[in-house]
Enzyme design. Structure first.
Site, short mmCIF file in Angstrom:
data_model
loop_
_atom_site.label_atom_id
_atom_site.label_comp_id
_atom_site.label_asym_id
_atom_site.label_seq_id
_atom_site.Cartn_x
_atom_site.Cartn_y
_atom_site.Cartn_z
CG ASP A 95 -1.89 -20.93 0.56
OD1 ASP A 95 -1.23 -20.44 1.49
OD2 ASP A 95 -1.45 -21.86 -0.14
CG ASP A 146 -13.30 -7.36 2.57
OD1 ASP A 146 -13.21 -6.71 3.63
OD2 ASP A 146 -13.49 -6.83 1.47
CE1 TYR A 151 -4.34 -1.56 0.42
CE2 TYR A 151 -2.80 -3.32 0.98
CZ TYR A 151 -4.07 -2.91 0.60
OH TYR A 151 -5.06 -3.82 0.39
CG ASP A 156 -7.89 -5.32 1.65
OD1 ASP A 156 -8.95 -5.04 2.23
OD2 ASP A 156 -7.67 -5.05 0.46
CE LYS A 186 1.55 -18.48 -1.27
NZ LYS A 186 0.97 -19.80 -1.05
#
Ligand code: ATP
Length: 345
Positions: free
Chosen positions: A216, A244, A132, A240, A183
């Site tokens: 994941d 959600d 970001y 983020d 990750k």
């Protein structure tokens, strides 16, 4: 006495913030709520978004900021929204994006056989770094040889403070495990830093178990067995996405609250949904996310009792089906706010 800057903003932000303010006045009449006019209207009239002086004032003279939503179809690309929100997030250094994921009623959960006890965790999303920060660029743009590079920026200081915040929260709330999500298999440099710092910080909290999961894996597991999770800490991008996913597990945008926090400094609280121009001005927006956001703000200001009162009233209204249509009810925004007000006792 606490002083709160209230920025209703744009679109449904104005409608839902009005209900949140009514609830706040009912539970904490002495709270000073000062309305700020920032949003599309002011931007279109004067070109102003938020000035450094105003950011300074927020930081020196207020205890918290309550935001509705920013976004307006009359402003192309929502430039004002980005400047105001990112201005506050970066210049006030609000490094924790705090997202509680808590189920209020079984019927709001899309997973089979899960109860309200099964969905109750929090996400600590790093809020000032990662992809970001906008580092990167393009080369040979518009040609068949175009190259795009987007950097994922992680600092030792930034990683350490969000991990520490997650452990502090876990300790303060009696949680037994903190889960790091990354990750590290594909992004070994960033992942390596996060995992080393995670292990170091965790040593200061020997009573709390630490686990690290690839994002994941965690996304899959949150759907399969959300009951395992208590406190999740992660970077900006994965945070983020996971937040959600979390929101969808407990009823969606109409119910999801968030905090942008720097412990000990002025912090910003906002519902996760945006200005929803498609339904603005129609008295149909769900005010519960904004009302739960107000509760989150009070909890941050140390008033757990009032926060719990508001949350219980929201839960009771949801249980009674006295909600807006997105949650299956028939009420408008104002009436849904009143359904909560009536239950405050
Ligand atoms: P913005 O540009 O400000 O982000 P948006 O419309 O792109 O606005 P959201 O405001 O988050 O994004 O809304 C997505 C959709 O969800 C909206 O079109 C709206 O129909 C629905 N929605 C959002 N917030 C609410 C709410 N409080 N109550 C009911 N529906 C909502």
């Amino acid at each position: 006495m606490a002083r709160v800057a209230v920025l209703p903003g744009d679109g449904v932000g104005k409608e839902v913030t009005r209900e949140a303010a009514r609830v706040l006045r009912a539970v904490r009449p002495e709270l000073e709520l000062v309305e700020w006019p920032h949003g599309a209207h002011r931007f279109l009239e004067s070109g102003e978004t938020i000035t450094d002086a105003e950011l300074g004032e927020l930081s020196s003279s207020y205890d918290a900021i309550l935001l509705g939503a920013l976004g307006d179809p009359r402003v192309p690309g929502n430039e004002h929204a980005r400047q105001i929100l990112l201005g506050m997030r970066f210049k006030l250094d609000l490094f924790i994006n705090f997202r509680p994921v808590r189920l209020l009623h079984e019927r709001l959960c899309p997973l089979k056989g899960k109860t309200v006890e099964d969905l109750d965790f929090v996400i600590f999303r790093e809020n000032t770094e990662g992809v970001y920060v906008g580092m990167g660029g393009t080369f040979k743009q518009g040609t068949p040889d175009e190259v795009a590079v987007q950097e994922d920026m992680n600092t030792r200081k930034g990683v350490e403070r969000i991990i520490r915040a997650a452990f502090d929260y876990a300790r303060a709330h009696g949680h037994s495990r903190v889960t790091l999500s990354d990750k590290a298999n594909a992004m070994e440099f960033a992942g390596g830093l996060w995992r080393r710092v995670f292990a170091e910080v965790a040593r200061e909290y020997p009573e709390i178990e630490r686990e690290a999961l690839y994002v994941d894996m965690l996304a899959m597991d949150l759907v399969r067995r959300p009951e395992r999770y208590q406190v999740i800490v992660t970077g900006n991008l994965f945070g983020d996405i996971l937040s959600d996913l979390g929101a969808a597990l407990v009823g969606g945008l109409g119910l999801t609250a968030s905090g942008n926090i720097h412990p000990g400094r002025v912090s910003l609280f906002e519902p996760v949904h945006g200005s929803a121009p498609d339904i603005a001005g129609q008295d149909t927006a769900n005010p519960l996310a904004a009302i739960l956001t107000a509760a989150l703000m009070l909890r941050h200001l140390g008033d757990d009792d009032s926060a719990a009162r508001i949350e219980a009233a929201v839960q009771a209204a949801v249980l009674a089906g006295e909600t807006t249509s997105d949650l299956g009810g028939t009420l408008g925004t104002v009436a849904a706010g009143e359904a909560v007000l009536r239950r405050l006792g």
